[in-house]
Design a protein around this motif. Structure first.
Motif, mmCIF file in Angstrom:
data_model
loop_
_atom_site.group_PDB
_atom_site.id
_atom_site.type_symbol
_atom_site.label_atom_id
_atom_site.label_comp_id
_atom_site.label_asym_id
_atom_site.label_seq_id
_atom_site.Cartn_x
_atom_site.Cartn_y
_atom_site.Cartn_z
ATOM 1 N N VAL A 198 0.840 -1.204 0.000
ATOM 2 C CA VAL A 198 0.000 0.000 0.000
ATOM 3 C C VAL A 198 0.872 1.249 0.000
ATOM 4 O O VAL A 198 0.611 2.205 -0.738
ATOM 5 N N LEU A 199 1.927 1.246 0.801
ATOM 6 C CA LEU A 199 2.825 2.407 0.830
ATOM 7 C C LEU A 199 3.492 2.616 -0.522
ATOM 8 O O LEU A 199 3.629 3.748 -0.989
ATOM 9 N N ARG A 200 3.873 1.521 -1.173
ATOM 10 C CA ARG A 200 4.485 1.618 -2.501
ATOM 11 C C ARG A 200 3.496 2.230 -3.502
ATOM 12 O O ARG A 200 3.858 3.063 -4.323
ATOM 13 N N ALA A 201 2.232 1.825 -3.434
ATOM 14 C CA ALA A 201 1.220 2.333 -4.372
ATOM 15 C C ALA A 201 0.881 3.798 -4.106
ATOM 16 O O ALA A 201 0.607 4.552 -5.038
ATOM 17 N N HIS A 202 0.911 4.218 -2.855
ATOM 18 C CA HIS A 202 0.477 5.574 -2.505
ATOM 19 C C HIS A 202 1.629 6.529 -2.223
ATOM 20 O O HIS A 202 1.401 7.650 -1.782
ATOM 21 N N TRP A 203 2.866 6.087 -2.471
ATOM 22 C CA TRP A 203 3.997 6.980 -2.248
ATOM 23 C C TRP A 203 3.880 8.169 -3.196
ATOM 24 O O TRP A 203 3.674 7.997 -4.385
ATOM 25 N N PRO A 204 3.989 9.409 -2.688
ATOM 26 C CA PRO A 204 3.849 10.583 -3.561
ATOM 27 C C PRO A 204 4.880 10.573 -4.689
ATOM 28 O O PRO A 204 6.055 10.373 -4.459
ATOM 29 N N ARG A 205 4.385 10.766 -5.892
ATOM 30 C CA ARG A 205 5.264 10.784 -7.058
ATOM 31 C C ARG A 205 5.455 12.201 -7.598
ATOM 32 O O ARG A 205 6.364 12.469 -8.339
ATOM 33 N N ASP A 221 1.532 16.792 -6.389
ATOM 34 C CA ASP A 221 0.092 16.610 -6.244
ATOM 35 C C ASP A 221 -0.270 15.468 -5.310
ATOM 36 O O ASP A 221 -1.433 15.250 -5.021
ATOM 37 N N GLY A 222 0.693 14.694 -4.856
ATOM 38 C CA GLY A 222 0.411 13.601 -3.943
ATOM 39 C C GLY A 222 0.524 12.254 -4.623
ATOM 40 O O GLY A 222 1.133 12.111 -5.676
ATOM 41 N N CYS A 223 -0.081 11.268 -4.012
ATOM 42 C CA CYS A 223 0.025 9.908 -4.548
ATOM 43 C C CYS A 223 -0.838 9.762 -5.800
ATOM 44 O O CYS A 223 -1.782 10.517 -6.010
ATOM 45 N N ARG A 224 -0.516 8.770 -6.588
ATOM 46 C CA ARG A 224 -1.203 8.588 -7.862
ATOM 47 C C ARG A 224 -2.642 8.072 -7.712
ATOM 48 O O ARG A 224 -3.543 8.585 -8.352
ATOM 49 N N PRO A 225 -2.931 7.046 -6.885
ATOM 50 C CA PRO A 225 -4.298 6.534 -6.847
ATOM 51 C C PRO A 225 -5.330 7.544 -6.355
ATOM 52 O O PRO A 225 -6.375 7.701 -6.963
ATOM 53 N N CYS A 226 -5.037 8.244 -5.251
ATOM 54 C CA CYS A 226 -6.072 9.147 -4.732
ATOM 55 C C CYS A 226 -5.754 10.612 -4.980
ATOM 56 O O CYS A 226 -6.639 11.459 -4.862
ATOM 57 N N GLY A 227 -4.521 10.952 -5.328
ATOM 58 C CA GLY A 227 -4.170 12.317 -5.679
ATOM 59 C C GLY A 227 -4.208 13.304 -4.528
ATOM 60 O O GLY A 227 -4.317 14.505 -4.745
ATOM 61 N N LEU A 228 -4.130 12.817 -3.316
ATOM 62 C CA LEU A 228 -4.157 13.705 -2.165
ATOM 63 C C LEU A 228 -2.742 13.969 -1.659
ATOM 64 O O LEU A 228 -1.928 13.051 -1.584
ATOM 65 N N PRO A 229 -2.427 15.212 -1.294
ATOM 66 C CA PRO A 229 -1.088 15.490 -0.794
ATOM 67 C C PRO A 229 -0.846 14.869 0.582
ATOM 68 O O PRO A 229 0.280 14.580 0.943
ATOM 69 N N ASN A 230 -1.891 14.660 1.355
ATOM 70 C CA ASN A 230 -1.767 14.058 2.678
ATOM 71 C C ASN A 230 -2.598 12.777 2.698
ATOM 72 O O ASN A 230 -3.675 12.725 3.272
#
Length: 130
Positions: free
Chosen positions: A67-74, A77-86
């Protein structure tokens, strides 16, 4: 009247999903490298504090890394799946890994770490200065 979901307790379904993903298999909810189903399962297991036993702890740890790998900010704008900075999902999995003392960092972040400080000889060789 239709039932809302499969029969049984939510925690049983959560553990089934966690074990499936920890064993390296995908489920019907997987979307490439991202799975909202296992994110829910991770939240259920950690928030219900039912992570007793080494096999459960290992499964939660493996899934928390995924999960951390998928949601690590790229990007900014934040992580790719949900696009949230936090991102709450990154905070949940990162919090679990921090609580158990797991030093995992996603591969996309490890490439940013310096591998070693160059010696004087390395700098001379790189810059071709004597």
């Amino acid at each position: 009247m239709m039932p809302e979901g499969p029969p049984g307790l939510a925690i049983d379904w959560a553990w089934a999903s966690l074990r499936t993903h920890a064993d390296g298999h995908a489920c019907i909810g997987c979307r490439g490298y991202w799975c909202p189903t296992v994110e829910w399962a991770l939240w259920v297991a950690i928030s219900d504090q039912l992570v007793d036993g080494d096999d459960r702890r290992q499964a939660v740890t493996v899934v928390a890394r995924q999960v951390l790998r998928a949601h690590w900010p790229r990007t900014v704008d934040g992580c790719r799946p949900c696009g949230l900075p936090n991102c709450e999902r990154a905070r949940l999995s990162g919090g679990w890994l921090d609580a158990i003392g797991d030093p995992y960092v996603p591969p996309s972040a490890t490439i940013l770490r310096p591998t070693a400080t160059p010696t004087d000889d390395d700098l001379r060789r790189i810059t071709e200065m004597d």
